[in-house]
Motif scaffolding. Structure first.
Motif, short mmCIF file in Angstrom:
data_model
loop_
_atom_site.label_atom_id
_atom_site.label_comp_id
_atom_site.label_asym_id
_atom_site.label_seq_id
_atom_site.Cartn_x
_atom_site.Cartn_y
_atom_site.Cartn_z
N LYS A 287 0.83 -1.21 0.00
CA LYS A 287 0.00 0.00 0.00
C LYS A 287 0.86 1.26 0.00
CE LYS A 287 -4.11 -1.56 -0.18
NZ LYS A 287 -4.94 -1.27 -1.33
N ARG A 288 1.97 1.26 0.72
CA ARG A 288 2.88 2.41 0.74
C ARG A 288 3.44 2.67 -0.66
NH1 ARG A 288 6.70 1.13 4.83
NH2 ARG A 288 5.14 1.86 6.29
N ALA A 289 3.84 1.60 -1.34
CA ALA A 289 4.38 1.75 -2.70
C ALA A 289 3.30 2.28 -3.65
CB ALA A 289 4.91 0.41 -3.19
N GLU A 290 2.05 1.80 -3.49
CA GLU A 290 0.96 2.31 -4.33
C GLU A 290 0.72 3.79 -4.08
OE1 GLU A 290 -2.47 -0.10 -3.54
OE2 GLU A 290 -1.56 -1.90 -4.40
N ARG A 291 0.73 4.21 -2.82
CA ARG A 291 0.53 5.63 -2.50
C ARG A 291 1.65 6.49 -3.06
NH1 ARG A 291 0.30 4.97 3.26
NH2 ARG A 291 -0.75 3.01 3.15
N GLN A 292 2.88 6.00 -2.94
CA GLN A 292 4.01 6.76 -3.47
C GLN A 292 3.91 6.90 -4.98
OE1 GLN A 292 7.43 4.66 -1.99
NE2 GLN A 292 7.37 5.71 0.01
N ALA A 293 3.47 5.86 -5.67
CA ALA A 293 3.31 5.93 -7.13
C ALA A 293 2.23 6.94 -7.49
CB ALA A 293 2.96 4.55 -7.68
N ILE A 294 1.14 6.97 -6.74
CA ILE A 294 0.07 7.94 -6.99
C ILE A 294 0.56 9.35 -6.74
CG2 ILE A 294 -2.18 8.75 -6.14
CD1 ILE A 294 -2.87 5.76 -5.65
N MET A 295 1.32 9.56 -5.68
CA MET A 295 1.84 10.91 -5.36
C MET A 295 2.81 11.39 -6.44
SD MET A 295 0.25 11.89 -2.76
CE MET A 295 1.13 13.33 -2.22
N LYS A 296 3.63 10.48 -6.98
CA LYS A 296 4.55 10.87 -8.05
C LYS A 296 3.78 11.31 -9.29
CE LYS A 296 8.56 8.12 -6.81
NZ LYS A 296 9.46 7.01 -7.17
#
Length: 139
Positions: A126-135
């Motif tokens: 989930k952290r990786a998904e959120r970081q991808a969305i923020m990028k």
């Protein structure tokens, strides 16, 4: 890996709950020992315990199957449904207090470790998904 160490990693949640709330953990310690199991219909089965699951089903080998008032029969393997068991003879060489404590500790340890690992994997994903969305939003 031994069958007993694989057991606690492959049981379902229902089996784990049953294992901890009943004396099934005591029977788990009988694996590798020869014992007698008496069934509800007065049949006695003597043999080597190979496996006990969370529902108290027992798998045995080198079995002597004795019905009342009949000659005993021998079988190489037999599986006994847990609901049919009336009594299990515990060999004298097994310290039941230590056996129950050991089985419960092993089961709880493995379940906590497995649960923590799953939770950590989920959080990291989930952290990786959120970081991808923020990028994507910052571009």
């Amino acid at each position: 890996m031994t069958e007993s160490s694989e057991y606690s990693k492959t049981i379902t949640g229902h089996e784990r709950a049953s294992f901890e709330k009943t004396l099934c953990c005591m029977l788990k310690e009988l694996e590798g020992h020869s014992t007698t199991v008496e069934l509800r219909n007065e049949i006695q089965i003597t043999g080597l315990v190979n496996h006990v699951d969370g529902h108290m089903n027992i798998s045995m080998s080198n079995v002597t199957y004795k019905k009342p008032r009949q000659l005993p029969n021998t079988f190489s393997h037999i599986k006994i449904h847990g609901t049919q068991i009336r009594f299990v003879h515990i060999p004298d060489q097994i310290n039941m207090q230590k056996a129950i404590t050991k089985q419960l500790d092993e089961n709880r340890h493995d379940s906590r470790k497995y649960g923590t690992k799953r939770r950590q994997d989920y959080v990291e994903r989930k952290r990786a998904e959120r970081q991808a969305i923020m990028k994507k939003l910052n571009k």
